[in-house]
Design an enzyme around this catalytic site. Sequence first.
Site, PDB file in Angstrom:
ATOM      1  N   GLN A 151       0.258   7.868  -4.996  1.00  0.00           N
ATOM      2  CA  GLN A 151      -0.691   8.519  -4.250  1.00  0.00           C
ATOM      3  C   GLN A 151      -0.082   9.810  -3.671  1.00  0.00           C
ATOM      4  O   GLN A 151      -1.088  10.581  -3.253  1.00  0.00           O
ATOM      5  CB  GLN A 151      -1.068   7.669  -2.804  1.00  0.00           C
ATOM      6  CG  GLN A 151      -1.738   6.465  -3.347  1.00  0.00           C
ATOM      7  CD  GLN A 151      -1.988   5.513  -2.026  1.00  0.00           C
ATOM      8  OE1 GLN A 151      -1.055   5.889  -1.081  1.00  0.00           O
ATOM      9  NE2 GLN A 151      -2.700   4.340  -2.466  1.00  0.00           N
ATOM     10  N   GLU A 203      -1.124  -3.459  -8.199  1.00  0.00           N
ATOM     11  CA  GLU A 203      -1.613  -4.012  -7.362  1.00  0.00           C
ATOM     12  C   GLU A 203      -2.177  -5.519  -7.585  1.00  0.00           C
ATOM     13  O   GLU A 203      -2.804  -6.400  -6.997  1.00  0.00           O
ATOM     14  CB  GLU A 203      -3.162  -3.197  -6.722  1.00  0.00           C
ATOM     15  CG  GLU A 203      -4.016  -3.047  -7.843  1.00  0.00           C
ATOM     16  CD  GLU A 203      -4.923  -1.787  -7.420  1.00  0.00           C
ATOM     17  OE1 GLU A 203      -6.092  -1.983  -7.767  1.00  0.00           O
ATOM     18  OE2 GLU A 203      -4.482  -0.897  -7.320  1.00  0.00           O
TER      19      GLU A 203
END
Length: 446
Positions: A188, A334
């Site tokens: 990110q 994830e």
Amino acid sequence: MTENPAHIDLWPAPHASAAVDATVHVPGSKSVTNRALVLASLAAEPGWLRRPLRSRDTLLMAGGLRAMGVGIEETVSSSSTVAGGPAASGEAWRVIPSGLQGPATVDVGNAGTVMRFLPPVAALADGPVRFDGDPRSYERPLNGVIDALRVLGARIDDDGRGALPMTVFGGGALDGGPVEVDASSSSQFVSALLLSAPRFNQGVEVRHIGSALPSMPHIRMTVDMLRNAGAQVDTPESGGEPNVWRVTPGAVLGVDLTIEPDLSNAQPFLAAALVTGGRVVIPDWPERTTQPGDRLRQLFTEMGGSCELTDQGLVFTGSGSIHGIDADLSEVGELTPGIAAVAALADSPSTLRGVAHLRLHETDRLAALTKEINELGGDVTETADGLHIRPRPLHGGVFHTYDDHRMATAGAVIGLAVEGVEIENVATTAKTLPDFPDMWAGMLGN
């Protein structure tokens, strides 16, 4: 990792008495929705987001942008719920860009996309923007974004912590240019700088330094969405230097975008078919996508299922057997909690590798999974970069979530096969999958 008190909000995870056979409408992608909100807010003209995810993380993103002056008008079908489904198809957000303004305060909650994607936007605002959030957000790494923005010309007061809370003193513009970032703890950091870069005076050249980048599909998603909004982006995949991304300054176009279903949020429902030997259909599964969740088709097939893309959507069928897996999940970290839950119910051991960065997610996911599965009778050990899981007969008990949505859904998967599992604080699933308990009950025909 802070354990939550066991007495809060215990949810008896439903036990499957038969093979599931259900069609599950999965709400829109959080990753796509939050990137689209940022790009639409920086555009030169209004845009539309159709079938967006409405969850805690996306509403925090919308709230942060509104605080800086962006107009976001919601059109929500009166008969639909925030969980998505057929009635949600009429939902849309119209995003009306305006001059970004401070002073403003942004509540990031515990959303990585909000705490990392909005500081570069705030650097373009005219005035100070304060960022704060949940206690856990103070522990999550933000130094990559903070240090990079300073190099690019921003003024930030974080009291030297490299973390929240902090204030970005927006000057109405940002120089931009070349910058080095160690994004090994979170991809990110790269996406955050790229998303706002078309509005930087010199654009940006982001050079990743350090160990391997996790979650590369998320960076590819960012690049694809930038290009769709008219930005010029040079990447390693397009013939550029390894680990270097360049965005040319220019206008961002307002687009009319329909958000794909969140494929990572489809995971517990696909796992239910695998665990119960049943069948689950996920409508609107895209043929081509940058979402990491698309790899579930391969991973869950290796673990004993089969799948087919049809006119109905993705049809996934369990065989009645679950096999262990040896998998490098560095690009799809994830998915680790859900895969670990299924692996704990398999007929052979599993090794999950490449996910050391999960120690810095909503909670330390590796420690949390090890503790919670073992307390139900499992045999999980942490490795340097993942988990080794040896299946054992499991028993009921409290499965703690640590305010982590993917821990909650992992516990629900185990509960399908193990009677007496109680999920502490299942409401944390509202972060990305609102109304999960009702969706879960609906899948089971309850």
